[in-house]
Design a protein around this motif. Structure first.
Motif, PDB file in Angstrom:
ATOM      1  N   ASP A  30       6.783  -4.112  14.086  1.00  0.00           N
ATOM      2  CA  ASP A  30       5.987  -3.540  15.175  1.00  0.00           C
ATOM      3  C   ASP A  30       4.502  -3.879  15.074  1.00  0.00           C
ATOM      4  O   ASP A  30       3.713  -3.509  15.927  1.00  0.00           O
ATOM      5  CB  ASP A  30       6.183  -2.028  15.276  1.00  0.00           C
ATOM      6  CG  ASP A  30       5.695  -1.250  14.057  1.00  0.00           C
ATOM      7  OD1 ASP A  30       5.119  -1.853  13.127  1.00  0.00           O
ATOM      8  OD2 ASP A  30       5.912  -0.029  14.028  1.00  0.00           O
ATOM      9  N   GLY A  31       4.124  -4.613  14.009  1.00  0.00           N
ATOM     10  CA  GLY A  31       2.737  -5.041  13.862  1.00  0.00           C
ATOM     11  C   GLY A  31       1.839  -4.038  13.159  1.00  0.00           C
ATOM     12  O   GLY A  31       0.648  -4.271  13.011  1.00  0.00           O
ATOM     13  N   ALA A  32       2.398  -2.920  12.717  1.00  0.00           N
ATOM     14  CA  ALA A  32       1.623  -1.907  11.996  1.00  0.00           C
ATOM     15  C   ALA A  32       2.269  -1.674  10.632  1.00  0.00           C
ATOM     16  O   ALA A  32       3.482  -1.507  10.545  1.00  0.00           O
ATOM     17  CB  ALA A  32       1.593  -0.598  12.781  1.00  0.00           C
ATOM     18  N   VAL A  33       1.464  -1.677   9.575  1.00  0.00           N
ATOM     19  CA  VAL A  33       1.984  -1.452   8.226  1.00  0.00           C
ATOM     20  C   VAL A  33       2.281   0.034   8.054  1.00  0.00           C
ATOM     21  O   VAL A  33       1.395   0.873   8.169  1.00  0.00           O
ATOM     22  CB  VAL A  33       0.982  -1.922   7.150  1.00  0.00           C
ATOM     23  CG1 VAL A  33       1.509  -1.615   5.759  1.00  0.00           C
ATOM     24  CG2 VAL A  33       0.701  -3.405   7.298  1.00  0.00           C
ATOM     25  N   ASP A  34       3.538   0.335   7.800  1.00  0.00           N
ATOM     26  CA  ASP A  34       3.976   1.713   7.603  1.00  0.00           C
ATOM     27  C   ASP A  34       4.361   1.891   6.136  1.00  0.00           C
ATOM     28  O   ASP A  34       5.542   1.841   5.775  1.00  0.00           O
ATOM     29  CB  ASP A  34       5.162   2.024   8.523  1.00  0.00           C
ATOM     30  CG  ASP A  34       4.789   1.871   9.991  1.00  0.00           C
ATOM     31  OD1 ASP A  34       3.917   2.626  10.440  1.00  0.00           O
ATOM     32  OD2 ASP A  34       5.356   0.994  10.661  1.00  0.00           O
ATOM     33  N   SER A  35       3.352   2.090   5.284  1.00  0.00           N
ATOM     34  CA  SER A  35       3.586   2.183   3.842  1.00  0.00           C
ATOM     35  C   SER A  35       4.448   3.390   3.481  1.00  0.00           C
ATOM     36  O   SER A  35       5.149   3.373   2.473  1.00  0.00           O
ATOM     37  CB  SER A  35       2.263   2.218   3.082  1.00  0.00           C
ATOM     38  OG  SER A  35       1.465   3.299   3.516  1.00  0.00           O
ATOM     39  N   LEU A  36       4.444   4.414   4.301  1.00  0.00           N
ATOM     40  CA  LEU A  36       5.285   5.585   4.073  1.00  0.00           C
ATOM     41  C   LEU A  36       6.764   5.190   4.014  1.00  0.00           C
ATOM     42  O   LEU A  36       7.560   5.817   3.335  1.00  0.00           O
ATOM     43  CB  LEU A  36       5.059   6.612   5.184  1.00  0.00           C
ATOM     44  CG  LEU A  36       5.843   7.915   5.105  1.00  0.00           C
ATOM     45  CD1 LEU A  36       5.436   8.714   3.870  1.00  0.00           C
ATOM     46  CD2 LEU A  36       5.610   8.747   6.353  1.00  0.00           C
ATOM     47  N   PHE A  37       7.108   4.104   4.714  1.00  0.00           N
ATOM     48  CA  PHE A  37       8.490   3.635   4.760  1.00  0.00           C
ATOM     49  C   PHE A  37       8.698   2.380   3.913  1.00  0.00           C
ATOM     50  O   PHE A  37       9.674   1.663   4.080  1.00  0.00           O
ATOM     51  CB  PHE A  37       8.912   3.391   6.207  1.00  0.00           C
ATOM     52  CG  PHE A  37       8.842   4.641   7.039  1.00  0.00           C
ATOM     53  CD1 PHE A  37       9.779   5.644   6.882  1.00  0.00           C
ATOM     54  CD2 PHE A  37       7.814   4.830   7.941  1.00  0.00           C
ATOM     55  CE1 PHE A  37       9.707   6.815   7.627  1.00  0.00           C
ATOM     56  CE2 PHE A  37       7.736   5.993   8.695  1.00  0.00           C
ATOM     57  CZ  PHE A  37       8.681   6.988   8.536  1.00  0.00           C
ATOM     58  N   GLY A  38       7.757   2.083   2.999  1.00  0.00           N
ATOM     59  CA  GLY A  38       7.912   0.991   2.054  1.00  0.00           C
ATOM     60  C   GLY A  38       7.428  -0.367   2.530  1.00  0.00           C
ATOM     61  O   GLY A  38       7.626  -1.365   1.844  1.00  0.00           O
ATOM     62  N   GLU A  39       6.793  -0.439   3.678  1.00  0.00           N
ATOM     63  CA  GLU A  39       6.288  -1.723   4.152  1.00  0.00           C
ATOM     64  C   GLU A  39       5.046  -2.128   3.360  1.00  0.00           C
ATOM     65  O   GLU A  39       4.148  -1.325   3.149  1.00  0.00           O
ATOM     66  CB  GLU A  39       5.931  -1.649   5.639  1.00  0.00           C
ATOM     67  CG  GLU A  39       7.111  -1.477   6.541  1.00  0.00           C
ATOM     68  CD  GLU A  39       6.737  -1.503   8.015  1.00  0.00           C
ATOM     69  OE1 GLU A  39       7.646  -1.331   8.822  1.00  0.00           O
ATOM     70  OE2 GLU A  39       5.552  -1.676   8.369  1.00  0.00           O
TER      71      GLU A  39
END
Length: 93
Positions: A30-39
């Motif tokens: 989606d173009g946004a880093v979602d570190s909460l989900f391990g990205e």
């Protein structure tokens, strides 16, 4: 305005899900880093080419990862010049 409604709306992550507020949840790509989900990264393309992001939102091979790749003469695990291996992974001096 609803973006989705699958009747359950419990998905907080995933491209095919639907969040409780009837909006598309975060997902890899989606173009946004979602570190909460391990990205680790998310450039929206995620093709895994050198220096970019893999399809599962992990960092692809790049200068500074400590592994000498085909286009690198060295890779000392950092992107700092002046230590024998340049920030572009070429031998210095």
């Amino acid at each position: 305005m609803e973006q989705c409604d699958n009747g359950v709306n419990q998905d907080l992550y995933g491209e095919n899900g639907c969040a409780p507020d009837c909006r598309r949840p975060a997902y890899c790509g989606d173009g946004a880093v979602d570190s909460l989900f391990g990205e680790e990264c998310d450039d929206g393309t995620n093709d895994g080419s050198y220096g970019t992001c893999t399809p599962d939102c992990k960092l692809a091979a790049r200068c500074g990862d400590g592994i000498v790749q085909d286009n690198e003469a060295c890779d000392d695990g950092n992107a700092i010049s002046g230590d024998g291996c340049s920030s572009t992974c070429q031998v210095e001096g």
